[in-house]
Design a protein around this motif. Structure first.
Motif, PDB file in Angstrom:
ATOM      1  N   VAL A 519       0.823  -1.213   0.000  1.00 14.69           N
ATOM      2  CA  VAL A 519       0.000   0.000   0.000  1.00 14.69           C
ATOM      3  C   VAL A 519       0.859   1.266   0.000  1.00 14.69           C
ATOM      4  O   VAL A 519       0.429   2.304  -0.504  1.00 14.69           O
ATOM      5  N   VAL A 520       2.055   1.180   0.550  1.00 15.41           N
ATOM      6  CA  VAL A 520       2.929   2.357   0.569  1.00 15.41           C
ATOM      7  C   VAL A 520       3.410   2.707  -0.834  1.00 15.41           C
ATOM      8  O   VAL A 520       3.454   3.883  -1.216  1.00 15.41           O
ATOM      9  N   LEU A 521       3.759   1.685  -1.635  1.00 18.23           N
ATOM     10  CA  LEU A 521       4.280   1.969  -2.980  1.00 18.23           C
ATOM     11  C   LEU A 521       3.297   2.773  -3.830  1.00 18.23           C
ATOM     12  O   LEU A 521       3.654   3.844  -4.329  1.00 18.23           O
ATOM     13  N   PRO A 522       2.044   2.314  -4.040  1.00 22.74           N
ATOM     14  CA  PRO A 522       1.143   3.117  -4.881  1.00 22.74           C
ATOM     15  C   PRO A 522       0.858   4.491  -4.290  1.00 22.74           C
ATOM     16  O   PRO A 522       0.675   5.463  -5.034  1.00 22.74           O
ATOM     17  N   ALA A 523       0.852   4.603  -2.953  1.00 17.99           N
ATOM     18  CA  ALA A 523       0.613   5.906  -2.331  1.00 17.99           C
ATOM     19  C   ALA A 523       1.753   6.870  -2.647  1.00 17.99           C
ATOM     20  O   ALA A 523       1.525   8.038  -2.982  1.00 17.99           O
ATOM     21  N   ILE A 524       2.981   6.393  -2.551  1.00 14.16           N
ATOM     22  CA  ILE A 524       4.132   7.257  -2.832  1.00 14.16           C
ATOM     23  C   ILE A 524       4.230   7.571  -4.321  1.00 14.16           C
ATOM     24  O   ILE A 524       4.570   8.689  -4.713  1.00 14.16           O
ATOM     25  N   LEU A 525       3.906   6.602  -5.157  1.00  6.73           N
ATOM     26  CA  LEU A 525       3.911   6.876  -6.591  1.00  6.73           C
ATOM     27  C   LEU A 525       2.931   7.992  -6.945  1.00  6.73           C
ATOM     28  O   LEU A 525       3.189   8.813  -7.829  1.00  6.73           O
ATOM     29  N   LYS A 526       1.792   8.024  -6.230  1.00  5.29           N
ATOM     30  CA  LYS A 526       0.779   9.043  -6.506  1.00  5.29           C
ATOM     31  C   LYS A 526       1.288  10.451  -6.228  1.00  5.29           C
ATOM     32  O   LYS A 526       0.923  11.402  -6.922  1.00  5.29           O
ATOM     33  N   VAL A 527       2.110  10.602  -5.176  1.00  6.33           N
ATOM     34  CA  VAL A 527       2.463  11.950  -4.725  1.00  6.33           C
ATOM     35  C   VAL A 527       3.896  12.353  -5.060  1.00  6.33           C
ATOM     36  O   VAL A 527       4.290  13.487  -4.782  1.00  6.33           O
ATOM     37  N   SER A 528       4.657  11.448  -5.660  1.00  4.17           N
ATOM     38  CA  SER A 528       6.040  11.783  -6.003  1.00  4.17           C
ATOM     39  C   SER A 528       6.135  12.172  -7.477  1.00  4.17           C
ATOM     40  O   SER A 528       6.053  11.314  -8.363  1.00  4.17           O
ATOM     41  N   TRP A 557       4.555   3.472 -13.976  1.00  3.54           N
ATOM     42  CA  TRP A 557       3.587   4.513 -13.615  1.00  3.54           C
ATOM     43  C   TRP A 557       2.586   4.623 -14.763  1.00  3.54           C
ATOM     44  O   TRP A 557       2.852   5.210 -15.792  1.00  3.54           O
ATOM     45  N   ARG A 558       1.404   4.027 -14.553  1.00  4.74           N
ATOM     46  CA  ARG A 558       0.372   4.033 -15.595  1.00  4.74           C
ATOM     47  C   ARG A 558      -0.950   4.517 -15.017  1.00  4.74           C
ATOM     48  O   ARG A 558      -1.241   4.297 -13.839  1.00  4.74           O
ATOM     49  N   GLU A 559      -1.755   5.124 -15.875  1.00 10.16           N
ATOM     50  CA  GLU A 559      -3.075   5.596 -15.477  1.00 10.16           C
ATOM     51  C   GLU A 559      -4.156   4.742 -16.117  1.00 10.16           C
ATOM     52  O   GLU A 559      -3.973   4.214 -17.222  1.00 10.16           O
ATOM     53  N   ASP A 560      -5.289   4.609 -15.407  1.00 12.22           N
ATOM     54  CA  ASP A 560      -6.430   3.901 -15.989  1.00 12.22           C
ATOM     55  C   ASP A 560      -7.273   4.885 -16.796  1.00 12.22           C
ATOM     56  O   ASP A 560      -6.886   6.048 -16.998  1.00 12.22           O
ATOM     57  N   ALA A 561      -8.430   4.432 -17.249  1.00 10.55           N
ATOM     58  CA  ALA A 561      -9.281   5.266 -18.103  1.00 10.55           C
ATOM     59  C   ALA A 561      -9.780   6.512 -17.388  1.00 10.55           C
ATOM     60  O   ALA A 561     -10.122   7.510 -18.031  1.00 10.55           O
ATOM     61  N   ASP A 562      -9.807   6.472 -16.041  1.00  8.96           N
ATOM     62  CA  ASP A 562     -10.262   7.625 -15.270  1.00  8.96           C
ATOM     63  C   ASP A 562      -9.110   8.525 -14.836  1.00  8.96           C
ATOM     64  O   ASP A 562      -9.312   9.449 -14.035  1.00  8.96           O
ATOM     65  N   GLY A 563      -7.913   8.217 -15.333  1.00 11.89           N
ATOM     66  CA  GLY A 563      -6.765   9.038 -14.982  1.00 11.89           C
ATOM     67  C   GLY A 563      -6.164   8.727 -13.627  1.00 11.89           C
ATOM     68  O   GLY A 563      -5.368   9.506 -13.100  1.00 11.89           O
ATOM     69  N   GLN A 564      -6.539   7.576 -13.044  1.00  9.96           N
ATOM     70  CA  GLN A 564      -6.019   7.186 -11.739  1.00  9.96           C
ATOM     71  C   GLN A 564      -4.833   6.228 -11.899  1.00  9.96           C
ATOM     72  O   GLN A 564      -4.790   5.429 -12.839  1.00  9.96           O
ATOM     73  N   LEU A 565      -3.895   6.335 -10.965  1.00  8.32           N
ATOM     74  CA  LEU A 565      -2.729   5.447 -10.994  1.00  8.32           C
ATOM     75  C   LEU A 565      -3.162   3.991 -10.867  1.00  8.32           C
ATOM     76  O   LEU A 565      -3.992   3.647 -10.019  1.00  8.32           O
ATOM     77  N   VAL A 566      -2.598   3.132 -11.691  1.00  4.97           N
ATOM     78  CA  VAL A 566      -2.843   1.697 -11.590  1.00  4.97           C
ATOM     79  C   VAL A 566      -1.820   1.107 -10.629  1.00  4.97           C
ATOM     80  O   VAL A 566      -0.604   1.294 -10.809  1.00  4.97           O
ATOM     81  N   ASP A 567      -2.291   0.405  -9.620  1.00  7.54           N
ATOM     82  CA  ASP A 567      -1.406  -0.230  -8.649  1.00  7.54           C
ATOM     83  C   ASP A 567      -0.415  -1.135  -9.381  1.00  7.54           C
ATOM     84  O   ASP A 567      -0.816  -2.024 -10.135  1.00  7.54           O
TER      85      ASP A 567
END
Length: 649
Positions: A519-528, A557-567
Motif C-alpha cells: 500500500v505504501v508503494l502506490p501511495a508514494i507513486l501518486k504523490v512523487s 507509472w500508468r493511469e487507468d481510463a479515469d486518470g487514476q494510478l494503476v497499482d
C-alpha cells in the motif's frame, strides 16, 4: 443431489458467524474470498500431505470413497458391523447432522474419532489448555470441530464409548527418512484434489512418525460443559448445532450480529464486482445503513486497533464518530505513534503538515537516513513453511527460503536489478544455496542492506539454527553462519527495516494507516513527481535504461481510463493475462502467471513441490515468482528514491 446437512465445515463456519451459513450455499450469488483460494491454501498449509501421512499410521484401514451421502453412510454402517475396523472418511449421520470423520477406529463397543489437522503442535511443550484452565484461543476452533464430531458419533451410536483425538505435525519430532514430503503428490481435478502416495513409501515405510496423536477428551468435555460463544450469543454445543442445522436445512438467514469478527468476513466484494457482498448486507441491515454509509468507513477499518469490540458495544460504528480519547491518542516523541497514524486515518492529515494530501516528517527522515551507506542493497525473501520435512533430522514446518530478489541504488541515483535467486526444484532443500548466493551478491561492498519488515531477519536467524543443528553441515557452514550474523540484529551490517522508517515518517490516506509495502508503494507513486517523471517512461528493462532481469521496456507509472494510478501489483496480474493469451484453454496458465502477493507465492512454491505439473505450467510459475519478487525490491528502491528526493529538496 445430496441433502442439505450441517457438516463439520458448516458447523465451524457457523461458530465464526451464523449468518455465513446463508451466504455459503450461494456461491454464484455472493462473493467468497476464501473459496477462491481454498485449494491453494490447503496445499500451502500441507493439509493434503498430512492427511495422507496420517493414514499410513493405520495399515489395513478402509477408505469410504463415495461422495454420495446415502451411499457413504450405508457403506459405513455395514463396515461398522465388524467387531474391529479402521475407517478413513466414514460417514456418520444423526438427523440433520452429517460428518465425514478423518479416521475412525472401532474396537468392540469403543470408538476413537480422530481429526487430522495441518496445524503444528509441540508435544514437548503442549499448549491446548491455558494456565487458568480455559482452552487457548488458537486451539478453540479445533476443539469445537472435534466436539461436534464427537456429539454426532455419540448420538448416532449411544451404546458406544467415544474418545476424541487430534492428530497434528509435531515440531518436537524429526523425520528419519529423506524426501518424506515428496512421497505425497497432489493431483488436482476439476472439482477436487487427491493425493497419490509413492509406491516407495508403501514398500519402505516412512520411518518414525512426525505426527502426534493427542487425546482431547478433557478439552472436549470442557466444551460440552461450557458451551460455545458465537456472534450473537452463547449456547451448548448440542443446542447450537441443532439451531444451526434447522436454519441451514430450511435455508433461513440468521439475523446478523455485527462485531469485530466482521473484519475477517470472506463474503465481501470490492467496488465494481457483480456478486453480492454479505458483509455489506449485514452492516446495512443491522444499522439501517446505505452502501454510502459503509463506504464512509467503519471502526473495522481502523488500523492496528484492538478495542473495536468495545467501540461497537457502545454503538460507535463510524470512523467519523471516533475521538482521540477513544483511541488513547498519544505521541511518543520519535516519529508517528500508532495512535497518531490512527487519528490521521480518522480525521485526515493536519493542514499544517499537509504536503498535498500526505504527511512526511523530513526532519526525522533525514536523521534516519544519515548513517546509511551507499550503495544501498534492497532484498526481499519469499519463503514457505512446509508441513512435512525435506530431509531426515528436519522437523515439520521448517522455514524454507526458496527465493530472493536484490536491487541496488547508487549515490548517483542509478537503480538496477542486481541479482536474484530461485530454487523451486521438487524435493530440494534450498536454504544453504540461498544463503550462499545471498553472500555472493552482498559481499562486494559495505553498503547498507534494507528489508521491509522483520521477516528477513527471522529467516536468516532460522537458517543459522538449521546450519548449527545439521548433523552433516556443508563445508562452508561456519563461513555462512558468520556472514548471516553480520546482517541480523546487532550485526555490523544489520539490515535496516524500511517498514519501521515508513511508519514513523510517512502517512497517506490511501494506506489506511498500514505501512505494508503493497500500500505504501502506490501511495508514494501518486504523490512523487520525481517517480512519476521517471517511471512513466518505458525505461525499466530497456537497453539504455534500468537493468531488469525479468521485464523489458516496462512502464510502472500508468493511469487507468479515469486518470487514476494503476497499482503496480495489479499490473502483474494484467501482464499475466497478456502473456497467457485470450484462449480459454490458457486459463490455468494465466493463473500461473498472475502471482502478485506473498501468499500466492508460497502457494505457487507448494504447487511446484507437490503437483506433477506440465512444463507449460511449471515454467510460467517460476517466471511469475521472479517477476513478483523483483517488483518487491524495486518498490523498496522506489520508496527510498522518493524519500531521498524529498529530503534533498
Amino acid at each position: 443431489m445430496n441433502p442439505r446437512y450441517l457438516t463439520k465445515s458448516r458447523f465451524k463456519l457457523a461458530v465464526e458467524c451464523p449468518t455465513k451459513l446463508y451466504y455459503s450455499c450461494r456461491p454464484g450469488e455472493y462473493r467468497n474470498i476464501k473459496q477462491d483460494d481454498s485449494f491453494l491454501q490447503m496445499l500451502a498449509e500441507g493439509g493434503f500431505q498430512v492427511g495422507e501421512l496420517a493414514k499410513t499410521m493405520y495399515p489395513g484401514g478402509i477408505e469410504i470413497i463415495s461422495k454420495d451421502h446415502t451411499e457413504a453412510e450405508t457403506e459405513t454402517l455395514q463396515l461398522l458391523a465388524r467387531d474391529e475396523v479402521i475407517l478413513f472418511e466414514p460417514a456418520i449421520r444423526f438427523g440433520d447432522w452429517y460428518i465425514r470423520v478423518d479416521i475412525l477406529i472401532k474396537r468392540g463397543n469403543t470408538m476413537e474419532v480422530i481429526e487430522v489437522k495441518a496445524k503444528s503442535y509441540d508435544s514437548a511443550n503442549p499448549k491446548i489448555v491455558g494456565k487458568k484452565g480455559g482452552i487457548l484461543a488458537d486451539m478453540l476452533p479445533y476443539i469445537h470441530d472435534i466436539a461436534f464430531q464427537t456429539l454426532v458419533a455419540q448420538k448416532a451410536f449411544p451404546a458406544f464409548q467415544i474418545s476424541s483425538f487430534l492428530m497434528m505435525p509435531d515440531k518436537s519430532r524429526t523425520a528419519t527418512i529423506d524426501g518424506l514430503n515428496q512421497y505425497f503428490k497432489v493431483q488436482r481435478t476439476e472439482n477436487s484434489a487427491r493425493v497419490i502416495v509413492s509406491p516407495q513409501l508403501k514398500s519402505k515405510g516412512c520411518g518414525e512418525h512426525v505426527l502426534a496423536l493427542i487425546n482431547v477428551d478433557g478439552p472436549v468435555s470442557s466444551a460440552f460443559k461450557e458451551g460455545i460463544s458465537f456472534p450473537g450469543g452463547h449456547d451448548s454445543v448440542e443446542g447450537f448445532a441443532q439451531r444451526m442445522a434447522e436454519a441451514y436445512t430450511a435455508d433461513i438467514r440468521v439475523a446478523p450480529s455485527i462485531g469485530p469478527q466482521c473484519g475477517r468476513c470472506e463474503f465481501r466484494t470490492s467496488p465494481g464486482e457483480d456478486l453480492r457482498s454479505g458483509f455489506h448486507e449485514c452492516w446495512k441491515e443491522a444499522n439501517t445503513w446505505t452502501d454510502k454509509d459503509v463506504a464512509g468507513g467503519t471502526v473495522l477499518d481502523l488500523w492496528n486497533f484492538r478495542g473495536k469490540d468495545k467501540l461497537i458495544s457502545k454503538s460507535i460504528l463510524r470512523l467519523s464518530q471516533l475521538t482521540k480519547d477513544d483511541i488513547n491518542y498519544k505521541t511518543d516523541g520519535d516519529g508517528l505513534s500508532v495512535s497518531q497514524r490512527q487519528w490521521m486515518q480518522i480525521a485526515g492529515v493536519p493542514k499544517v503538515d499537509d504536503k498535498g494530501g500526505y504527511f512526511l516528517d523530513t526532519y526525522l527522515l533525514r536523521a534516519e537516513t544519515k548513517g546509511w551507506v551507499y550503495p544501498f542493497h534492497f532484498i526481499d525473501f519469499e519463503t514457505a513453511a512446509v508441513a512435512l520435512p525435506f530431509y531426515a533430522d528436519m522437523r515439520p514446518y521448517e522455514q524454507i527460503a526458496f527465493q530472493f530478489s536484490h536491487h541496488m541504488l547508487g549515490k548517483s541515483g542509478k537503480v538496477e536489478h542486481a541479482g536474484e535467486f530461485l530454487q523451486s526444484d521438487a524435493g530440494k532443500f534450498p536454504n544453504y544455496e540461498f544463503a550462499r548466493e545471498l553472500k555472493a551478491q552482498l559481499q562486494g561492498d559495505t553498503g547498507s542492506v534494507f528489508m521491509w519488515s522483520h521477516h528477513e531477519n527471522t529467516i536468516l536467524n532460522r537458517i543459522v539454527l538449521q546450519l548449527q543443528a545439521d548433523k552433516q553441515p556443508p563445508e562452508d557452514a561456519d563461513e555462512l553462519i558468520a556472514f548471516l550474523r553480520t546482517l541480523t540484529k546487532d550485526g555490523n551490517r544489520a539490515m535496516v527495516d524500511l517498514k519501521t522508517v515508513s511508519e514513523k515518517t510517512f502517512f497517506h490516506p490511501d494506506t489506511r494507516g498500514s505501512s505494508s509495502l503493497k500500500v505504501v508503494l502506490p501511495a508514494i507513486l501518486k504523490v512523487s513527481a520525481y517517480l512519476r517523471g521517471k517511471y512513466s517512461k518505458p525505461i525499466y528493462g530497456a537497453t539504455n535504461g534500468i537493468r531488469s532481469l525479468n521485464f523489458k521496456d516496462h512502464i510502472w507509472w500508468r493511469e487507468d481510463a479515469d486518470g487514476q494510478l494503476v497499482d503496480p501489483y495489479l499490473l502483474l496480474k494484467a501482464l499475466a493475462t497478456t502473456l497467457a493469451g485470450p484462449e480459454a484453454e490458457n486459463m490455468e496458465r494465466a493463473e500461473a502467471l498472475g502471482i502478485a502477493e506473498g501468499g500466492a507465492a508460497a502457494a505457487a512454491y507448494s504447487r511446484l513441490q507437490f503437483e506433477d505439473l506440465a512444463p507449460e505450467i511449471r515454467i510460467p510459475i517460476n517466471a511469475a515468482l521472479l517477476r513478483y519478487c523483483e517488483l518487491d525490491t524495486l518498490a523498496m528502491a522506489q520508496v527510498v528514491e522518493a524519500w531521498r528526493e524529498w529530503c534533498e529538496s
